[in-house]
Scaffold this motif. Structure first.
Motif, PDB file in Angstrom:
ATOM      1  N   LEU A 199      -6.727  -3.739   3.805  1.00  0.00           N
ATOM      2  CA  LEU A 199      -5.556  -2.877   3.687  1.00  0.00           C
ATOM      3  C   LEU A 199      -6.009  -1.561   3.081  1.00  0.00           C
ATOM      4  O   LEU A 199      -6.441  -1.513   1.928  1.00  0.00           O
ATOM      5  CB  LEU A 199      -4.499  -3.543   2.790  1.00  0.00           C
ATOM      6  CG  LEU A 199      -3.143  -2.835   2.624  1.00  0.00           C
ATOM      7  CD1 LEU A 199      -2.479  -2.616   3.972  1.00  0.00           C
ATOM      8  CD2 LEU A 199      -2.233  -3.645   1.704  1.00  0.00           C
ATOM      9  N   ASP A 200      -5.937  -0.504   3.869  1.00  0.00           N
ATOM     10  CA  ASP A 200      -6.503   0.754   3.407  1.00  0.00           C
ATOM     11  C   ASP A 200      -5.828   1.936   4.099  1.00  0.00           C
ATOM     12  O   ASP A 200      -5.162   1.790   5.129  1.00  0.00           O
ATOM     13  CB  ASP A 200      -8.009   0.787   3.697  1.00  0.00           C
ATOM     14  CG  ASP A 200      -8.760   1.753   2.791  1.00  0.00           C
ATOM     15  OD1 ASP A 200      -8.106   2.411   1.953  1.00  0.00           O
ATOM     16  OD2 ASP A 200      -9.986   1.851   2.930  1.00  0.00           O
ATOM     17  N   PHE A 201      -6.041   3.122   3.508  1.00  0.00           N
ATOM     18  CA  PHE A 201      -5.586   4.365   4.114  1.00  0.00           C
ATOM     19  C   PHE A 201      -6.679   4.946   4.996  1.00  0.00           C
ATOM     20  O   PHE A 201      -7.867   4.675   4.823  1.00  0.00           O
ATOM     21  CB  PHE A 201      -5.232   5.401   3.037  1.00  0.00           C
ATOM     22  CG  PHE A 201      -4.043   5.038   2.212  1.00  0.00           C
ATOM     23  CD1 PHE A 201      -2.771   5.041   2.763  1.00  0.00           C
ATOM     24  CD2 PHE A 201      -4.187   4.690   0.882  1.00  0.00           C
ATOM     25  CE1 PHE A 201      -1.665   4.713   2.002  1.00  0.00           C
ATOM     26  CE2 PHE A 201      -3.087   4.361   0.106  1.00  0.00           C
ATOM     27  CZ  PHE A 201      -1.826   4.364   0.669  1.00  0.00           C
ATOM     28  N   ASN A 202      -6.249   5.752   5.938  1.00  0.00           N
ATOM     29  CA  ASN A 202      -7.187   6.531   6.742  1.00  0.00           C
ATOM     30  C   ASN A 202      -6.611   7.937   6.897  1.00  0.00           C
ATOM     31  O   ASN A 202      -5.393   8.129   6.875  1.00  0.00           O
ATOM     32  CB  ASN A 202      -7.407   5.881   8.109  1.00  0.00           C
ATOM     33  CG  ASN A 202      -8.741   6.256   8.711  1.00  0.00           C
ATOM     34  OD1 ASN A 202      -9.339   7.259   8.336  1.00  0.00           O
ATOM     35  ND2 ASN A 202      -9.220   5.463   9.661  1.00  0.00           N
ATOM     36  N   LEU A 256       0.873  -1.166   0.000  1.00  0.00           N
ATOM     37  CA  LEU A 256       0.000   0.000   0.000  1.00  0.00           C
ATOM     38  C   LEU A 256       0.912   1.218   0.000  1.00  0.00           C
ATOM     39  O   LEU A 256       1.635   1.457   0.968  1.00  0.00           O
ATOM     40  CB  LEU A 256      -0.916   0.005   1.226  1.00  0.00           C
ATOM     41  CG  LEU A 256      -2.056   1.034   1.207  1.00  0.00           C
ATOM     42  CD1 LEU A 256      -2.997   0.787   0.038  1.00  0.00           C
ATOM     43  CD2 LEU A 256      -2.846   1.000   2.514  1.00  0.00           C
ATOM     44  N   LEU A 257       0.895   1.952  -1.094  1.00  0.00           N
ATOM     45  CA  LEU A 257       1.866   3.023  -1.307  1.00  0.00           C
ATOM     46  C   LEU A 257       1.169   4.362  -1.451  1.00  0.00           C
ATOM     47  O   LEU A 257       0.205   4.496  -2.215  1.00  0.00           O
ATOM     48  CB  LEU A 257       2.697   2.739  -2.561  1.00  0.00           C
ATOM     49  CG  LEU A 257       3.269   1.317  -2.700  1.00  0.00           C
ATOM     50  CD1 LEU A 257       4.031   1.181  -4.010  1.00  0.00           C
ATOM     51  CD2 LEU A 257       4.167   0.969  -1.519  1.00  0.00           C
ATOM     52  N   LYS A 258       1.668   5.331  -0.712  1.00  0.00           N
ATOM     53  CA  LYS A 258       1.142   6.695  -0.806  1.00  0.00           C
ATOM     54  C   LYS A 258       2.329   7.660  -0.771  1.00  0.00           C
ATOM     55  O   LYS A 258       2.552   8.368   0.216  1.00  0.00           O
ATOM     56  CB  LYS A 258       0.184   6.978   0.354  1.00  0.00           C
ATOM     57  CG  LYS A 258      -0.648   8.252   0.170  1.00  0.00           C
ATOM     58  CD  LYS A 258      -1.699   8.083  -0.899  1.00  0.00           C
ATOM     59  CE  LYS A 258      -2.629   9.273  -0.954  1.00  0.00           C
ATOM     60  NZ  LYS A 258      -3.676   9.116  -1.976  1.00  0.00           N
ATOM     61  N   PRO A 259       3.099   7.698  -1.859  1.00  0.00           N
ATOM     62  CA  PRO A 259       4.206   8.662  -1.880  1.00  0.00           C
ATOM     63  C   PRO A 259       3.680  10.083  -2.032  1.00  0.00           C
ATOM     64  O   PRO A 259       2.839  10.359  -2.892  1.00  0.00           O
ATOM     65  CB  PRO A 259       5.009   8.232  -3.106  1.00  0.00           C
ATOM     66  CG  PRO A 259       4.024   7.550  -3.993  1.00  0.00           C
ATOM     67  CD  PRO A 259       3.020   6.900  -3.087  1.00  0.00           C
ATOM     68  N   ILE A 299      -2.214   4.166   7.892  1.00  0.00           N
ATOM     69  CA  ILE A 299      -2.546   2.862   7.321  1.00  0.00           C
ATOM     70  C   ILE A 299      -3.252   2.015   8.367  1.00  0.00           C
ATOM     71  O   ILE A 299      -2.864   1.984   9.540  1.00  0.00           O
ATOM     72  CB  ILE A 299      -1.274   2.154   6.826  1.00  0.00           C
ATOM     73  CG1 ILE A 299      -0.779   2.802   5.524  1.00  0.00           C
ATOM     74  CG2 ILE A 299      -1.504   0.665   6.618  1.00  0.00           C
ATOM     75  CD1 ILE A 299       0.562   2.292   5.057  1.00  0.00           C
ATOM     76  N   ILE A 300      -4.296   1.314   7.933  1.00  0.00           N
ATOM     77  CA  ILE A 300      -4.967   0.330   8.763  1.00  0.00           C
ATOM     78  C   ILE A 300      -5.039  -0.968   7.967  1.00  0.00           C
ATOM     79  O   ILE A 300      -5.472  -0.979   6.824  1.00  0.00           O
ATOM     80  CB  ILE A 300      -6.379   0.797   9.203  1.00  0.00           C
ATOM     81  CG1 ILE A 300      -7.162  -0.350   9.856  1.00  0.00           C
ATOM     82  CG2 ILE A 300      -7.154   1.376   8.031  1.00  0.00           C
ATOM     83  CD1 ILE A 300      -6.572  -0.866  11.136  1.00  0.00           C
ATOM     84  N   ALA A 301      -4.572  -2.047   8.581  1.00  0.00           N
ATOM     85  CA  ALA A 301      -4.556  -3.339   7.890  1.00  0.00           C
ATOM     86  C   ALA A 301      -4.949  -4.440   8.862  1.00  0.00           C
ATOM     87  O   ALA A 301      -4.731  -4.335  10.073  1.00  0.00           O
ATOM     88  CB  ALA A 301      -3.164  -3.613   7.328  1.00  0.00           C
TER      89      ALA A 301
END
Length: 366
Positions: free
Chosen positions: A183-186, A162-165, A196-198
């Motif tokens: 697997l997600d962003f918050n 899970l990538l958030k550059p 990140i929450i997984a």
């Protein structure tokens, strides 16, 4: 003339003592201004300065009454700072047990956390550490698009990503060997500060799952946030979420806060989380370049289903933070045998106030 300069020098030497005393007083003030909360960090440094100042006061004879008043104040401050940091010394009792009788059948999870420093370009050092430690999860913060490109090779061994550059120092890169069921962003507080929450199965053949939170809240600093409100609110929101789910949990990241601060302890109480460093050491990860200005900013907390196989601060990777690594054994049968943080009666109300302040700040910003 010599006496005059000696007198001035002695008064100048009193300055650090007064600084530490002011910092000690501010420790009891619940003010979110960045410059007030900044005194939460250098506890060890203030402790050293207090001892040094107390020795220097022996030679300060101009005003004897002032000397004895300062000595008394410094003694109180010394006791306070010692009490704050003592749990993070090897002399204290361990908050988390050492896992015993670990075998290849023991369910475990290993995590490597690294604030890479966005403008750092020494990738090979971190790559070598990842290869050597071979963690199940790699969580990197302060990552821009350049860092995401440099770490593309990880997809071979870490297929779940899970990538958030982001180029604002709040980018996240998350890599896992374990297959997630979620697997997600918050975005707890601000829409440019992700977390990140997984949820994972501990093993592909196991029904047991655990939650992983990866966070990097905005720090209280003049160039980032004038107050600690955004950071505090994110921490208590994560803590409250963990409390509601009651699932085995690991929380990791650069908290931009020290483990002994009021907010970090509130966060732990809300989420019923243990600190594996208590009784083992501080594992101070910041600042990597200045040994005399160093404190623990990168954290890994967890619920009491886990026990420590190994925890260590890793080598310099060109960043201003050292990476930190932990390997945890999953031992649910010993749940509640480790000392969980005791909730305080005003915790829920304080958490609500912190979240409300953050919401008001965001509304005002709009």
């Amino acid at each position: 003339m010599l006496d005059f300069f000696l007198s001035i020098l002695k008064w100048l030497l009193i300055g650090p003592a007064l600084f530490c005393l002011i910092g000690t007083v501010f420790s009891f003030i619940k003010n979110e201004s960045w410059w007030v909360r900044g005194f939460d960090f250098p506890r060890i440094q203030m402790l050293v300065i207090i001892v040094f100042s107390a020795v220097l006061l022996y030679f300060f004879n101009e005003v004897v009454l002032v000397k004895y008043i300062l000595w008394a104040a410094l003694f109180v401050a010394l006791c306070f700072h010692s009490w704050v940091i003592f749990p993070y010394s090897p002399l204290a009792s361990k908050n988390v047990k050492n896992a015993e009788n670990v075998t290849e059948n023991t369910l475990n999870i290993s995590v490597l956390v690294s604030n890479v420093l966005m403008h750092n370009r020494e990738t090979q050092k971190l790559k070598s550490l990842i290869k050597r430690e071979n963690p199940d999860i790699v969580f990197m913060v302060e990552t821009d698009h350049w860092w995401a490109e440099q770490m593309e090779y990880l997809k071979e061994e870490y297929p779940y990503q899970l990538l958030k550059p982001i180029d604002n120092t709040y980018g996240l890169l998350f890599y896992s060997k374990k297959e997630p069921t979620k697997l997600d962003f918050n975005y707890y507080v601000q829409d440019d500060v992700p977390s990140i929450i997984a949820t994972f199965k501990l093993d592909k053949d196991s029904k047991e799952t655990f939650d992983f939170y990866g966070i990097h809240p905005r720090p209280p600093a003049p160039e980032e946030a004038k107050t600690s409100i955004p950071r505090d609110a994110e921490l208590v929101m994560v803590g409250k979420e963990i409390e509601k789910k009651d699932n085995p949990t690991i929380v990791a990241g650069d908290f931009n806060d020290v483990a002994w601060s009021h907010t970090s302890r509130l966060f732990r109480r809300l989420g019923n989380l243990l600190d594996p460093r208590i009784g083992r050491g501080m594992y101070s990860t910041f600042h990597a370049d200045y040994a005399l200005l160093r404190w623990p900013l990168d954290h890994i907390f967890h619920s009491d289903e886990f026990q420590v196989i190994e925890i260590k601060k890793l080598e310099h990777v060109g960043s201003d933070h050292f990476p930190i690594f932990i390997n945890l054994a999953y031992i649910p049968k010993e749940k509640h045998t480790q000392e969980e943080p005791e909730p305080e009666k005003d915790d829920e109300e304080e958490a609500k106030k912190k979240v409300k302040k953050a919401q008001l700040d965001n509304t005002t910003a709009l």
